[in-house]
Design an enzyme around this catalytic site. Structure first.
Site, PDB file in Angstrom:
ATOM      1  N   PHE A  30       0.916  -1.005  -0.091  1.00 33.62           N
ATOM      2  CA  PHE A  30      -0.051   0.094   0.032  1.00 33.62           C
ATOM      3  C   PHE A  30       0.873   1.375   0.595  1.00 33.62           C
ATOM      4  CE2 PHE A  30      -2.382  -3.121   2.323  1.00 33.62           C
ATOM      5  CZ  PHE A  30      -3.892  -3.156   1.424  1.00 33.62           C
TER       6      PHE A  30
ATOM      7  N   ALA B  59       2.821   4.539  -0.635  1.00 32.85           N
ATOM      8  CA  ALA B  59       3.037   5.243  -1.902  1.00 32.85           C
ATOM      9  C   ALA B  59       2.670   6.499  -1.516  1.00 32.85           C
ATOM     10  CB  ALA B  59       2.233   4.882  -2.897  1.00 32.85           C
TER      11      ALA B  59
ATOM     12  N   ASN C 138       9.722   7.386  -4.809  1.00 32.78           N
ATOM     13  CA  ASN C 138       8.747   6.587  -3.345  1.00 32.78           C
ATOM     14  C   ASN C 138       7.665   5.402  -4.157  1.00 32.78           C
ATOM     15  OD1 ASN C 138       7.745   6.376  -0.959  1.00 32.78           O
ATOM     16  ND2 ASN C 138       6.598   7.001  -1.368  1.00 32.78           N
TER      17      ASN C 138
ATOM     18  N   TYR D 114       1.165  10.839 -11.092  1.00 33.99           N
ATOM     19  CA  TYR D 114       0.345   9.727  -9.530  1.00 33.99           C
ATOM     20  C   TYR D 114      -0.098   9.114 -10.864  1.00 33.99           C
ATOM     21  CZ  TYR D 114      -2.490   7.669  -6.675  1.00 33.99           C
ATOM     22  OH  TYR D 114      -3.243   6.104  -6.065  1.00 33.99           O
TER      23      TYR D 114
ATOM     24  N   LYS E 197       1.968   4.746 -11.044  1.00 34.74           N
ATOM     25  CA  LYS E 197       1.021   3.208 -10.978  1.00 34.74           C
ATOM     26  C   LYS E 197       0.601   2.631 -11.975  1.00 34.74           C
ATOM     27  CE  LYS E 197      -0.343   3.874  -6.603  1.00 34.74           C
ATOM     28  NZ  LYS E 197      -0.525   3.165  -5.309  1.00 34.74           N
TER      29      LYS E 197
ATOM     30  N   ASN F 229     -12.989   4.858  -5.538  1.00 39.44           N
ATOM     31  CA  ASN F 229     -12.837   5.769  -4.108  1.00 39.44           C
ATOM     32  C   ASN F 229     -13.151   5.292  -2.923  1.00 39.44           C
ATOM     33  OD1 ASN F 229     -13.353   7.212  -6.781  1.00 39.44           O
ATOM     34  ND2 ASN F 229     -13.343   9.372  -4.974  1.00 39.44           N
TER      35      ASN F 229
ATOM     36  N   ARG G 259     -18.329  10.061  -9.050  1.00 41.28           N
ATOM     37  CA  ARG G 259     -17.452   8.795  -8.161  1.00 41.28           C
ATOM     38  C   ARG G 259     -18.050   7.844  -8.142  1.00 41.28           C
ATOM     39  NH1 ARG G 259     -15.742  11.894 -11.347  1.00 41.28           N
ATOM     40  NH2 ARG G 259     -13.458  12.854 -11.392  1.00 41.28           N
TER      41      ARG G 259
ATOM     42  N   ARG H  67     -11.273  21.286 -11.641  1.00 39.42           N
ATOM     43  CA  ARG H  67     -10.344  21.816 -11.426  1.00 39.42           C
ATOM     44  C   ARG H  67      -9.978  20.663 -13.033  1.00 39.42           C
ATOM     45  NH1 ARG H  67      -9.450  18.308  -5.825  1.00 39.42           N
ATOM     46  NH2 ARG H  67     -11.402  16.576  -7.381  1.00 39.42           N
TER      47      ARG H  67
ATOM     48  N   ASP I  86     -10.311  16.765 -14.037  1.00 40.49           N
ATOM     49  CA  ASP I  86     -10.755  15.572 -13.473  1.00 40.49           C
ATOM     50  C   ASP I  86     -11.942  15.539 -14.287  1.00 40.49           C
ATOM     51  OD1 ASP I  86     -10.970  15.255 -11.095  1.00 40.49           O
ATOM     52  OD2 ASP I  86     -12.237  17.220  -9.896  1.00 40.49           O
TER      53      ASP I  86
HETATM   54  N1  LIG Z   1      -6.880   6.181  -0.658  1.00 40.62           N
HETATM   55  C1  LIG Z   1      -7.794   6.003  -2.251  1.00 40.62           C
HETATM   56  O1  LIG Z   1      -9.085   6.349  -2.012  1.00 40.62           O
HETATM   57  C2  LIG Z   1      -7.019   5.551  -3.528  1.00 40.62           C
HETATM   58  C3  LIG Z   1      -7.382   4.960  -4.438  1.00 40.62           C
HETATM   59  C4  LIG Z   1      -6.661   4.380  -5.564  1.00 40.62           C
HETATM   60  C5  LIG Z   1      -5.425   4.069  -5.309  1.00 40.62           C
HETATM   61  N2  LIG Z   1      -5.625   4.232  -3.693  1.00 40.62           N
HETATM   62  C6  LIG Z   1      -3.491   3.519  -2.926  1.00 40.62           C
HETATM   63  O2  LIG Z   1      -3.480   2.950  -2.017  1.00 40.62           O
HETATM   64  C7  LIG Z   1      -2.973   3.009  -1.223  1.00 40.62           C
HETATM   65  C8  LIG Z   1      -3.082   3.419   0.337  1.00 40.62           C
HETATM   66  O3  LIG Z   1      -3.598   4.446  -0.005  1.00 40.62           O
HETATM   67  P1  LIG Z   1      -4.800   5.926   1.389  1.00 40.62           P
HETATM   68  O4  LIG Z   1      -5.052   6.318   0.900  1.00 40.62           O
HETATM   69  O5  LIG Z   1      -4.760   4.169   2.893  1.00 40.62           O
HETATM   70  O6  LIG Z   1      -3.102   6.416   1.662  1.00 40.62           O
HETATM   71  P2  LIG Z   1      -2.508   7.014   3.368  1.00 40.62           P
HETATM   72  O7  LIG Z   1      -1.533   7.665   2.672  1.00 40.62           O
HETATM   73  O8  LIG Z   1      -2.899   6.330   4.289  1.00 40.62           O
HETATM   74  O9  LIG Z   1      -1.287   5.419   3.208  1.00 40.62           O
HETATM   75  C9  LIG Z   1      -0.203   5.435   2.702  1.00 40.62           C
HETATM   76  C10 LIG Z   1       0.701   4.601   3.932  1.00 40.62           C
HETATM   77  O10 LIG Z   1       2.102   4.224   3.635  1.00 40.62           O
HETATM   78  C11 LIG Z   1       3.334   4.790   4.147  1.00 40.62           C
HETATM   79  N3  LIG Z   1       4.525   5.345   3.399  1.00 40.62           N
HETATM   80  C12 LIG Z   1       4.295   6.053   2.277  1.00 40.62           C
HETATM   81  N4  LIG Z   1       5.335   5.667   1.648  1.00 40.62           N
HETATM   82  C13 LIG Z   1       6.494   5.005   2.289  1.00 40.62           C
HETATM   83  C14 LIG Z   1       7.705   4.549   2.079  1.00 40.62           C
HETATM   84  N5  LIG Z   1       8.641   4.355   1.084  1.00 40.62           N
HETATM   85  N6  LIG Z   1       7.596   2.948   3.126  1.00 40.62           N
HETATM   86  C15 LIG Z   1       6.889   3.152   3.822  1.00 40.62           C
HETATM   87  N7  LIG Z   1       5.749   3.863   4.344  1.00 40.62           N
HETATM   88  C16 LIG Z   1       5.236   4.566   3.404  1.00 40.62           C
HETATM   89  C17 LIG Z   1       2.438   6.492   4.696  1.00 40.62           C
HETATM   90  O11 LIG Z   1       3.435   6.547   5.652  1.00 40.62           O
HETATM   91  C18 LIG Z   1       1.320   5.591   5.079  1.00 40.62           C
HETATM   92  O12 LIG Z   1       0.693   5.084   6.807  1.00 40.62           O
HETATM   93  C19 LIG Z   1      -1.651   3.923  -2.043  1.00 40.62           C
HETATM   94  O13 LIG Z   1      -0.449   3.163  -2.471  1.00 40.62           O
HETATM   95  C20 LIG Z   1      -2.700   4.676  -2.951  1.00 40.62           C
HETATM   96  O14 LIG Z   1      -1.631   5.087  -3.982  1.00 40.62           O
HETATM   97  C21 LIG Z   1      -5.811   4.875  -2.990  1.00 40.62           C
END
Ligand SMILES: NC(=O)c1ccc[n+]([C@@H]2O[C@H](COP(=O)([O-])OP(=O)(O)OC[C@H]3O[C@@H](n4cnc5c(N)ncnc54)[C@H](O)[C@@H]3O)[C@@H](O)[C@H]2O)c1
Length: 354
Positions: free
Chosen positions: A98, A100, A117, A166, A170, A195, A245, A306, A309
């Protein structure tokens, strides 16, 4: 003859004891970014399913994480020495990735930060997995890999043409995973989330992004704090002019990850899956529901659209349903926003306010 029977009996007992011990050996899952929003919910569900969870997270949001059900390693998943220690010490069976950076706007201003990252660190992680003989990975991709939809709902075969760095990072990881699967026999499932929303107040899990950019927590805060909420564009070609969405409860996302792990364990082929409900809600519908759930009005301001979007982003998740047997069960709008509201209140009750 008596002696022979005694020997067979002893052997049987030994076998029973051995198989009981084996049954107690837990599967060990490394969850990178497991202290984050989605990762923490998935990690909790893995523990409920009998796995041991090792979280590797560098806490970019400075979020508190006081849960004893997981082993937490503070560190960067791009740091090879940390990864070697984790893989050696905990005998990892599979990885859920996860970790990122995930802010679209920031990725436009500072793409290098995102490529390092999200992409470079994932290469380091995949190489560490290879070195330690770990083959299975479940990866958090995004619907941002599609870019502007040509057809709706979006199916996995739709062209991938991201419109921001971004999404490019991915998509790069998706390509990497594919190549690593072919060349090195890695097995992956890449989930393209739409989402994510909701939370788990009961178990102290909630959304914690600094800054927060997601619509549901922002709308809840606007309602609860009496602040205004900016709607980015009200002249889209949708029923009420605001963007539509596809929102999915984190419990449903977590369930998909558990199913994907079973799928890979049974030898399922590496693949990409959308995770969404197929039912979209407009920004106006979200704000209306937040008002209903909170019992408070939101001061709405109409802002400009935006860049990048699309009017509508809705998933076709037939593939996850047919292949993984996944059925979203928590993502109807009212229970979803109620869960997010309860998580927001629980977070504040713990003294964690922004
Ligand atoms: N939230 C959404 O709606 C959504 C939608 C599509 C994709 N995503 C993807 O899902 C994943 C999780 O999203 P989220 O909303 O939980 O994000 P989040 O920021 O809450 O969680 C990501 C976690 O990764 C950690 N992190 C980042 N880089 C790191 C590294 N190099 N080493 C160790 N830890 C690291 C951060 O500290 C954080 O705790 C991400 O990859 C994001 O791109 C999220």
């Amino acid at each position: 003859m008596k002696k022979q029977n005694w020997c067979i009996k002893s052997l049987e007992l030994l076998l029973v004891a051995w198989s009981m011990q084996m049954a107690q050996v837990k599967e060990v899952i490394l969850v990178t970014g497991g202290a984050g929003y989605i990762g923490s919910h998935v990690a909790y569900q893995l523990v409920q399913r009998g796995c041991r969870v090792i979280i590797l997270d560098m806490f970019v949001h400075n979020q508190p994480f006081n849960h004893s059900w997981a082993t937490v390693v503070r560190g960067d998943c791009g740091d090879r020495a940390t990864l070697d220690t984790v893989f050696e010490k905990y005998h990892i069976d599979a990885v859920m990735h996860f970790a990122a950076f995930a802010y679209v706007g920031e990725s436009v201003q500072d793409p290098a930060k995102y490529y390092v990252n999200n992409v470079t660190n994932t290469i380091t992680l995949l190489n560490a997995m290879r070195a330690h003989g770990v083959k299975k990975i479940i990866f958090s991709s995004t619907c941002a890999v599609y870019g502007i939809p040509l057809q709706l709902p979006l199916v996995e075969t739709h062209q991938r043409c991201p419109v921001n760095p971004y999404g490019n990072t991915k998509l790069s990881i998706e390509l990497l995973l594919n190549d690593f699967a072919v060349a090195y026999g890695m097995q992956f499932v890449a989930f393209r989330y739409f989402n994510a929303a909701g939370g788990d107040a009961q178990n102290g899990l909630w959304e914690w992004h600094v800054p927060e950019t997601h619509i549901i927590p922002l709308a809840l805060r606007a309602a609860m704090n009496g602040k205004s909420f900016t709607v980015f564009g009200n002249d889209y070609a949708t029923s009420d002019g605001t963007c539509i969405r596809d929102y999915l409860h984190v419990h449903d996302i977590a369930q998909a990850h558990v199913l994907a792990l079973d799928y890979l364990k049974k030898g399922g082929a590496s693949d990409f899956f959308n995770l969404g409900t197929g039912r979209g809600y407009s920004v106006k519908e979200i704000l209306d529901m937040v008002e209903t759930v909170c019992g408070k009005k939101i001061k709405r301001i109409t802002g400009n659209r935006r860049a990048g979007d699309p009017a509508i982003l809705v998933a076709d998740a037939t593939k996850a349903r047919n292949i993984l047997g996944w059925r979203p069960a928590f993502s109807d709008l009212q229970p979803l926003i109620t869960a997010a509201y309860e998580a927001e209140r629980a977070r504040r009750a713990c003294g964690n306010d922004f």
